[in-house]
Structure formats: structure tokens, C-alpha cells
Design an enzyme around this catalytic site. Structure first.
Site, PDB file in Angstrom:
ATOM      1  N   TRP A  42       1.448   2.139  -8.732  1.00 32.17           N
ATOM      2  CA  TRP A  42       1.624   3.064  -9.337  1.00 32.17           C
ATOM      3  C   TRP A  42       3.197   3.065  -9.979  1.00 32.17           C
ATOM      4  CZ3 TRP A  42       2.900   8.720  -6.811  1.00 32.17           C
ATOM      5  CH2 TRP A  42       3.033   9.778  -8.001  1.00 32.17           C
ATOM      6  N   TYR A  79       6.581   7.572  -1.137  1.00 35.47           N
ATOM      7  CA  TYR A  79       5.335   8.375  -2.344  1.00 35.47           C
ATOM      8  C   TYR A  79       5.041   9.611  -1.981  1.00 35.47           C
ATOM      9  CZ  TYR A  79       0.239   7.976  -2.831  1.00 35.47           C
ATOM     10  OH  TYR A  79      -1.424   8.361  -3.664  1.00 35.47           O
ATOM     11  N   HIS A 139       6.585  -7.844  -2.339  1.00 36.01           N
ATOM     12  CA  HIS A 139       6.590  -6.917  -0.474  1.00 36.01           C
ATOM     13  C   HIS A 139       7.658  -8.104  -0.269  1.00 36.01           C
ATOM     14  CE1 HIS A 139       3.246  -4.977  -2.047  1.00 36.01           C
ATOM     15  NE2 HIS A 139       2.463  -5.517  -1.748  1.00 36.01           N
ATOM     16  N   LYS A 154       0.979  -1.056   0.202  1.00 33.55           N
ATOM     17  CA  LYS A 154       0.338  -0.097  -0.253  1.00 33.55           C
ATOM     18  C   LYS A 154       0.524   1.542  -0.068  1.00 33.55           C
ATOM     19  CE  LYS A 154      -2.647  -2.277  -0.305  1.00 33.55           C
ATOM     20  NZ  LYS A 154      -3.329  -2.218  -2.331  1.00 33.55           N
ATOM     21  N   SER A 155       1.904   1.293  -0.724  1.00 39.96           N
ATOM     22  CA  SER A 155       2.521   2.416  -0.742  1.00 39.96           C
ATOM     23  C   SER A 155       2.805   2.933  -2.280  1.00 39.96           C
ATOM     24  CB  SER A 155       4.315   2.163  -0.442  1.00 39.96           C
ATOM     25  OG  SER A 155       4.784   1.272  -1.336  1.00 39.96           O
ATOM     26  N   GLY A 156       2.427   2.520  -2.614  1.00 40.55           N
ATOM     27  CA  GLY A 156       2.297   2.688  -4.253  1.00 40.55           C
ATOM     28  C   GLY A 156       2.238   2.517  -5.200  1.00 40.55           C
ATOM     29  N   THR A 157       2.633   0.901  -5.078  1.00 42.84           N
ATOM     30  CA  THR A 157       3.310  -0.192  -6.202  1.00 42.84           C
ATOM     31  C   THR A 157       2.663  -0.631  -6.960  1.00 42.84           C
ATOM     32  OG1 THR A 157       2.974  -1.567  -3.634  1.00 42.84           O
ATOM     33  CG2 THR A 157       3.912  -2.229  -6.507  1.00 42.84           C
ATOM     34  N   ARG A 176      -7.515   4.391  -5.068  1.00 41.77           N
ATOM     35  CA  ARG A 176      -8.902   4.698  -3.638  1.00 41.77           C
ATOM     36  C   ARG A 176      -8.729   6.590  -4.083  1.00 41.77           C
ATOM     37  NH1 ARG A 176      -9.285   6.025   1.822  1.00 41.77           N
ATOM     38  NH2 ARG A 176      -7.187   6.216   1.283  1.00 41.77           N
ATOM     39  N   SER A 223      -4.714   3.075   4.263  1.00 44.12           N
ATOM     40  CA  SER A 223      -4.825   2.159   2.620  1.00 44.12           C
ATOM     41  C   SER A 223      -5.206   1.394   2.565  1.00 44.12           C
ATOM     42  CB  SER A 223      -3.461   3.034   1.722  1.00 44.12           C
ATOM     43  OG  SER A 223      -3.948   1.984   0.620  1.00 44.12           O
TER      44      SER A 223
HETATM   45  P1  PAP Z   1      -0.597  -3.249  -3.129  1.00 42.31           P
HETATM   46  O1  PAP Z   1       0.095  -3.073  -2.151  1.00 42.31           O
HETATM   47  O2  PAP Z   1      -1.639  -3.734  -2.920  1.00 42.31           O
HETATM   48  O3  PAP Z   1       0.539  -2.916  -4.468  1.00 42.31           O
HETATM   49  P2  PAP Z   1      -0.528   0.100  -3.643  1.00 42.31           P
HETATM   50  O4  PAP Z   1      -0.195   0.450  -5.021  1.00 42.31           O
HETATM   51  O5  PAP Z   1       1.245  -0.161  -3.161  1.00 42.31           O
HETATM   52  O6  PAP Z   1      -1.138  -1.478  -3.572  1.00 42.31           O
HETATM   53  O7  PAP Z   1      -1.578   1.045  -2.808  1.00 42.31           O
HETATM   54  C1  PAP Z   1      -2.358   1.204  -3.186  1.00 42.31           C
HETATM   55  C2  PAP Z   1      -2.027   2.983  -3.470  1.00 42.31           C
HETATM   56  O8  PAP Z   1      -1.379   3.213  -3.920  1.00 42.31           O
HETATM   57  C3  PAP Z   1      -3.254   3.412  -3.214  1.00 42.31           C
HETATM   58  O9  PAP Z   1      -3.766   4.164  -1.820  1.00 42.31           O
HETATM   59  P3  PAP Z   1      -5.092   5.011  -0.867  1.00 42.31           P
HETATM   60  O10 PAP Z   1      -5.697   3.551  -0.212  1.00 42.31           O
HETATM   61  O11 PAP Z   1      -3.868   5.889   0.293  1.00 42.31           O
HETATM   62  O12 PAP Z   1      -5.963   5.657  -2.217  1.00 42.31           O
HETATM   63  C4  PAP Z   1      -3.848   3.360  -4.196  1.00 42.31           C
HETATM   64  O13 PAP Z   1      -5.047   5.110  -4.095  1.00 42.31           O
HETATM   65  C5  PAP Z   1      -2.639   4.523  -4.265  1.00 42.31           C
HETATM   66  N1  PAP Z   1      -2.277   4.492  -6.225  1.00 42.31           N
HETATM   67  C6  PAP Z   1      -2.782   4.082  -6.700  1.00 42.31           C
HETATM   68  N2  PAP Z   1      -2.223   4.364  -8.249  1.00 42.31           N
HETATM   69  C7  PAP Z   1      -1.303   5.721  -8.387  1.00 42.31           C
HETATM   70  C8  PAP Z   1      -1.593   6.341  -8.924  1.00 42.31           C
HETATM   71  N3  PAP Z   1      -0.933   6.351 -10.452  1.00 42.31           N
HETATM   72  N4  PAP Z   1      -0.606   7.084  -8.112  1.00 42.31           N
HETATM   73  C9  PAP Z   1      -0.766   7.697  -7.460  1.00 42.31           C
HETATM   74  N5  PAP Z   1      -1.858   6.971  -5.461  1.00 42.31           N
HETATM   75  C10 PAP Z   1      -2.150   5.488  -6.872  1.00 42.31           C
END
Ligand code: PAP
Length: 330
Positions: free
Chosen positions: A83, A230, A142, A78-81, A296, A172
Site C-alpha cells: 500500500w 498502518y 525491510h 506485513k505492515s502494508g508495504t 488478503r 498477516s
Molecule cells: P510485504 O511485507 O510482504 O511487502 P505488506 O504489503 O507489508 O507485505 O503486507 C501485506 C498486508 O497489507 C496484507 O494485510 P492482511 O494480511 O492483514 O490482509 C494486505 O492485505 C495489506 N494490503 C495490501 N495492499 C493494501 C492496500 N492497498 N490497502 C490496505 N492494506 C493493504
């Protein structure tokens, strides 16, 4: 009841029944706690993992052979993987896919384009044939650095590491697990979940230990590990994208800079763009998760809308204690 609930769960949330015979003795001897969604968490080499990820980690430790030219994205959950996967995939393949209108990200989730080692490639005791992958290969994980396959440590492969401030990470994670949790299992309160997070009982947790391991390594070997946050990427995406490109030895040329390539990649990979694509609104990963659960809000500071003052104090106190003397601020 447990059997009925189990039948409701998608395969990626199944637990004990998915363990291959050869792992049973090892895994079932490990410390165990209730997980956030359905599967229990097991403590392996100092970190907590759901059983399916854990089996994948052990298979990966035994079989994954890193190459000097590999790039590996290591992230705390949930650190922006999502992205980071989109950005690095687009950056590395920008010669092959120069035209945004035909880009693979328009029809595939970043998670399908950049596979996780432990819960995609080496999942369910499978050993993938990676020989047909083009070089440089790109993987994500991870897995905490202390459990990473030895060949990653020994080879010349490069690691891009991403983490996020613990308060937004926690919120998150909590929102994510709440979405995945079948209604029949009831909800788990924010207080109870925070207590688990603070005790380190979260996927690939303790969160702080995951980050500290890599902080140390990145200061020792800056050519091996690029450490990103992030929060910094949201604040200054262009600087961070250039930094990733330099680190991965594919810097932007003057022509690319002048033609706006940096901004183009950031726009393609932006939360607003990716989260609105049909594939990410309605599609599913091959493993069963809905693509939309990875999008999200994509903002810094949403914790202010969820955590009480006491919860913030508790998290800040632990962060201060854990990071003291490390030079790291999260
Ligand atoms: P994972 O560890 O399950 O792979 P991961 O992608 O690390 O998940 O984290 C999801 C977070 O990244 C979400 O944050 P939030 O719950 O605080 O909203 C998600 O919204 C955010 N996220 C996904 N895509 C992007 C993006 N393109 N730019 C910025 N944040 C993003």
C-alpha cells in the site's frame, strides 16, 4: 526428501545453495533457526533474515550509495508495504501520470514499481546499475535501521517508516507464510509460529526492536524520518497522505485539494481497487511471487478471528514490556 522439497520451491525460497562463495564463511557462522516457510533464518546484527535476503543486505551494505534526494520506504514485513509503495509512487509521480486511466499501477504491481533493495536490486549477489534512475529515486526495504547501508544514515535522504500493530502483523505474516509453504512440508501451527514471533525469530525480527530503533530516530530527526502506523492510515488516510506529501516536499496545492487529488490517489491505491486489478489477481513479480499473495483483507483487527485469549495476552505482555518507556503505543 529435503532435495525433493527444494525442487518444488520457487527460486525466491531457495536457501543454502544460492549463497555465493564469498558469503559462505560469514553467513554459515551465524546463529540459525528454522524459518517460517522453507529457508532457515540467520541472525545478523541482531535481526533474523532468510539467507537470500541476508546476502542481499550484505551486498547492499557494501555497494548502495544513497543520494540526498532519495526517498526510502522502510517497513516491518506485513505492515502494508504494498500500500505504501503504491501511495508514494503515485504521489511522487502525479505530474507525470495525472490520468488514472493510464496509470502504471494498472499494469504493474507496486513491488515492481518500487523495488526492494535487499530482495530485488541487490539479490543474488548482483550490483545493479542505478545511474539511469530519475531523481528523486524511490526504494523500499525491510532492513532494520541498524543494518541499513551507512550512506542512508549519512546522506540527506528521507525515510518513510511504516509499522503495524503486532497482533495483525503476526496474523498477516502467518497467513502469508502458510500460503507460500509447499503442502509437502506440512503446516506449522499457529502456536509454534507465535512462539517464534515472540522470540523475535521472524523475517527482519525481532519486530519490536525494528520499530523501536526507528522511533528513537524519528523523534530525534523528524525531518529525516516520518513514522507511520498502518492502523492510523486505515483510520485516517487523507490526513496521513497529506502528511506524507508534506514530508516528501511535494505538498498538495490548493487546486489539487479542490479538484479532489487526495481522494483520487487514495481510491487508486485502495485495497479494493488494487486487489481487483487483473495484474494483481493473476500476475507474478519478476522474482516469481504471485501478486495476489500481497492482498488478503487489508483490515485492522483480523487478529480477533485467529488468536486465542492466551495468545493475545502473551503478545500484549511482550509488547508492553518491549515498548515500556518508549512512549510508543502499538
Ligand atoms: P510485504 O511485507 O510482504 O511487502 P505488506 O504489503 O507489508 O507485505 O503486507 C501485506 C498486508 O497489507 C496484507 O494485510 P492482511 O494480511 O492483514 O490482509 C494486505 O492485505 C495489506 N494490503 C495490501 N495492499 C493494501 C492496500 N492497498 N490497502 C490496505 N492494506 C493493504
Amino acid at each position: 526428501m529435503q532435495g525433493q522439497i527444494s525442487a518444488l520451491l520457487p527460486k525466491y525460497l531457495h536457501q543454502e545453495e544460492v549463497v555465493a562463495h564469498e558469503f559462505k564463511d560469514l553467513i554459515f557462522s551465524l546463529p540459525k533457526e528454522n524459518g517460517w516457510v522453507a529457508s532457515s533464518l540467520y541472525k545478523y546484527q541482531g535481526f533474523w533474515h532468510p539467507i537470500r535476503h541476508l546476502q542481499g543486505i550484505i551486498t547492499c551494505q557494501r555497494h548502495f550509495q544513497a543520494q540526498d534526494s532519495d526517498f526510502i520506504l522502510i517497513t516491518t514485513p506485513k505492515s502494508g508495504t504494498t500500500w505504501l509503495k503504491a501511495i508514494v509512487f503515485t504521489l511522487m509521480n502525479r505530474m507525470q501520470y495525472p490520468i488514472v486511466q493510464y496509470h502504471p499501477l494498472l499494469s504493474k504491481s507496486p513491488h515492481d514499481l518500487v523495488p526492494f533493495l535487499e530482495h530485488r536490486l541487490y539479490v543474488d549477489n548482483q550490483i545493479p546499475d542505478l545511474s539511469s534512475m530519475n531523481s528523486p529515486r524511490l526504494f523500499a526495504t525491510h532492513i532494520p535501521f541498524s543494518s541499513i547501508p551507512k550512506s542512508v544514515q549519512d546522506s540527506g535522504c528521507k525515510i518513510v517508516y511504516l509499522c503495524r500493530n503486532p497482533k495483525d502483523t503476526f496474523v498477516s505474516m502467518w497467513q502469508f507464510s502458510d500460503k507460500l509453504r509447499p503442502r509437502e512440508m506440512g503446516t506449522r501451527s499457529l502456536e509454534e509460529t507465535l512462539d517464534m514471533f515472540c522470540r523475535g525469530v521472524s523475517i527482519a525480527g525481532p519486530f519490536w526492536d525494528h520499530v523501536l530503533l526507528i522511533t528513537f530516530l524519528s523523534s530525534l530527526c523528524p525531518h529525516k524520518v516520518l513514522f507511520l502506523k498502518y492502523d492510523d492510515m486505515i483510520e485516517n488516510p487523507t490526513v496521513n497522505l497529506r502528511c506524507i506529501a508534506d514530508f516528501l516536499e511535494c505538498p498538495f496545492s490548493i487546486e489539487e485539494e479542490e479538484s479532489g487529488k487526495v481522494e483520487e490517489i487514495l481510491k487508486l491505491c485502495s485495497f479494493g481497487n488494487l486487489s481487483n486489478l487483473e495484474i494483481n489477481r493473476t500476475g507474478k513479480l519478476s522474482s516469481g511471487e504471485e501478486n495476489k499473495v500481497f492482498f488478503r483483507q487489508g483490515k485492522v483487527g483480523d487478529w480477533k478471528n485467529h488468536l486465542t485469549i492466551e495468545m493475545v495476552e502473551k503478545l500484549d505482555r511482550i509488547t508492553e514490556q518491549k515498548l515500556r518507556g518508549s512512549g510508543l503505543v502499538l
